[in-house]
Scaffold this active site. Sequence first.
Site, mmCIF file in Angstrom:
data_model
loop_
_atom_site.group_PDB
_atom_site.id
_atom_site.type_symbol
_atom_site.label_atom_id
_atom_site.label_comp_id
_atom_site.label_asym_id
_atom_site.label_seq_id
_atom_site.Cartn_x
_atom_site.Cartn_y
_atom_site.Cartn_z
ATOM 1 C CB CYS A 2 -0.883 0.046 1.234
ATOM 2 S SG CYS A 2 -1.875 -1.419 1.439
ATOM 3 N NE ARG A 38 4.713 1.757 -0.755
ATOM 4 C CZ ARG A 38 5.681 1.748 0.149
ATOM 5 N NH1 ARG A 38 6.785 2.405 -0.067
ATOM 6 N NH2 ARG A 38 5.535 1.083 1.276
ATOM 7 C CD1 TRP A 86 -0.066 -5.638 -3.841
ATOM 8 C CD2 TRP A 86 -0.064 -6.575 -1.803
ATOM 9 N NE1 TRP A 86 0.445 -6.913 -3.958
ATOM 10 C CE2 TRP A 86 0.458 -7.509 -2.741
ATOM 11 C CE3 TRP A 86 -0.157 -6.955 -0.462
ATOM 12 C CZ2 TRP A 86 0.882 -8.787 -2.367
ATOM 13 C CZ3 TRP A 86 0.268 -8.225 -0.102
ATOM 14 C CH2 TRP A 86 0.779 -9.125 -1.051
ATOM 15 C CG ASN A 112 1.413 -0.092 4.248
ATOM 16 O OD1 ASN A 112 1.158 -1.276 4.028
ATOM 17 N ND2 ASN A 112 2.600 0.446 4.017
ATOM 18 N N GLY A 113 -0.453 -2.166 6.162
ATOM 19 C CA GLY A 113 -0.040 -3.138 7.170
ATOM 20 C C GLY A 113 -1.144 -4.126 7.463
ATOM 21 C CD GLU A 505 17.381 -11.703 -9.471
ATOM 22 O OE1 GLU A 505 16.772 -12.301 -8.565
ATOM 23 O OE2 GLU A 505 17.030 -10.580 -9.881
ATOM 24 C CE LYS A 509 13.848 -9.620 -11.248
ATOM 25 N NZ LYS A 509 14.582 -9.647 -10.047
ATOM 26 C CD GLU A 512 10.218 -10.776 -9.481
ATOM 27 O OE1 GLU A 512 9.911 -10.197 -8.440
ATOM 28 O OE2 GLU A 512 11.321 -10.608 -10.039
ATOM 29 C CG HIS A 528 21.691 -35.455 -7.067
ATOM 30 N ND1 HIS A 528 22.210 -36.651 -6.645
ATOM 31 C CD2 HIS A 528 22.749 -34.635 -7.286
ATOM 32 C CE1 HIS A 528 23.541 -36.561 -6.585
ATOM 33 N NE2 HIS A 528 23.881 -35.340 -6.974
ATOM 34 C CE LYS A 631 11.563 -1.700 -6.031
ATOM 35 N NZ LYS A 631 12.339 -2.726 -6.765
#
Length: 636
Positions: A2, A38, A86, A112-113, A505, A509, A512, A528, A631
């Site tokens: 948020c 964000r 969010w 927010n939270g 990574e 990417k 995402e 394995h 974000k």
Amino acid sequence: MCGIVGYAGTAPAQGTSLSANHRALEVIVEGLRRLEYRGYDSAGIAVAGANGIEMRKKSGKLAKLLEELEQNPLPAASSGIGHTRWATHGGPTDENAHPHVVDGGALSVVHNGIIENYSVLKATLLKRGHSFVSQTDTEVAATLLGDTYRELVLAEPGVPSTGRLSRAMAAVARQLEGAFTLVALHADEPGVIVAARRNSPLVVGLGDGENFLGSDVSGFIDYTRRAVELGQDQVVTISAENVEITDFNGVPAEGREYRVDWDAAAAKKDGYPSFMEKEINDQPDAVAQTLLGRTDGEGNLTLDELRVDPSVLKTINRIIVLACGTSAYAGQVARYAIEHWCRIPTEVELSHEFRYRDPIVDERTLIVSLSQSGETMDTLMAVRYAREQGAKTVAICNTNGSTIPRESDAVLYTHAGPEIAVASTKAFLAQITAAYLLGLYLAQLRGNLFQGQIKDILAELAKVPAKIASVLANADQIKDLARSMADTRTVLFLGRHVGYPVAMEGALKLKELAYIHAEGFAAGELKHGPIALIEEGQAVIVVVPSPRGRDSLHAKVVSNIQEVRARGAMTIVIAEEGDESVREHAEHVFYIPETSTLLAPLLTTVPLQIFALALATAKGFDVDQPRNLAKSVTVE
Ligand code: F6R
């Protein structure tokens, strides 16, 4: 997560054509636009007009809210609050969007939270006869604030309303558990915005005849560079002329003022089609800036900001790196270098797993947290936990004034500049660079490396920005390949040693940005189990170590390529310039400039970022704000 904006001003200065209404709205809308990065799924604004609080909110992107404001304009006002949500409690609907307006329209609140005890509080409020229109924890907090405010009105007959909202906010904040930034605007005190914060970010912006609140400084960066950090468990009250801070018991507190050292232009796209593309291209600078000014005239590392007593650093016998997501992969890369240079056992742990497993931490443990935002709740909680156990904590962070560095014993800032795209790119390279500086500093302090060796590594690091620029300049081939693979459904990434976290990574990417199934594996682990995934045409991207590296690592990875190719994989290889041996085993080879094994991740990561960006763009996705992502992850 948020985004919050608060604005308290008066009529605009003479000479501007904006009415007070437009100034408040302009600031809030611009702030919300800046905070879009964000990640959010609905947006809303409330202002205190002549007839009380007026609010507009909409699920979806900011454009939807702006359409609503066109059709249904807000009245003239000199102050207001804005929010991008969010979703956590309740889906992304109009009802669940913030602000929540309660108390017969007198009070509006954004949040927010996560308020962990919201169901207990809600049960009490339901018993008192309240009803709720949303599924959010925020509406519960807002309703409680409304009740508390009215109780104060009854308890203080004849007393003017000044300061009442702050007192009510402090009283409510004392009852809330969890993480929250709550911001409120009341019709009785229309020029005043009151906020409380616990474990969730909030920054104050100091203007001239106007003051601001933002989840981070981008919420007001267009208007002022003067910012004030809030501490944990504090209430702040802003009006056009004043900023007052107290703790949750009303005891006055001081905030630390600082100057925002990046400007609004740094957070603009500079002609690139997306922030993601700009930030990938910013990487030579991000690494160069992070290296800048870290040595004295004789080439010794100084790391001025690192304020842990050197005698303490000499006695540490263990390092634990705490981070999440991309930052954790940066930590995994750094581990290879730190252990190699300093001979200190180093572990990397996902912050959210760390404190729940009863970890063994003591005063000889050095905790190194890696966080771009400095606000990631999982990492913040893990750092706090480690500090309570007596460990020394160093934050490697990209955001000045954020919570994690503030709550750590020392900080080493990465100077990547603002990272706006939700998926991290330049912060990753800057984190690796800063963690390497920390490793070299410890090696210098503890005498693990000779000064000459440190100078050689620093000299090689200094050449990295130009080498990244050369990777960027020669990226057409990888972009073309990515575009041709837009229909691919799964891609596997392989790497070994420092190439392993780079492979993870690269896979992250791609997940995402392009919403493609992707996995990063340690190349040696393939046999394995994961090799069962290989079938005809399966795309496999392999990060190949330098043939000049040690312990025949190169030969082993080349064997791994052959193993997957023998089973039908389509192999794409990232290798060092001049490494002709990989050609015969790969459908596609991308060369990166020569560098030492430990520094290679600063180069090998770049083609993987470009690959994900180009593929996602070919699929028509929003690369700056991928679906479902935020974000700055400020909830646990
Ligand atoms: C991925 C990404 C995330 C962050 C993670 C930690 O592209 O950006 O995985 O790396 O959420 O964030 P910070 O570094 O802000 O603690």
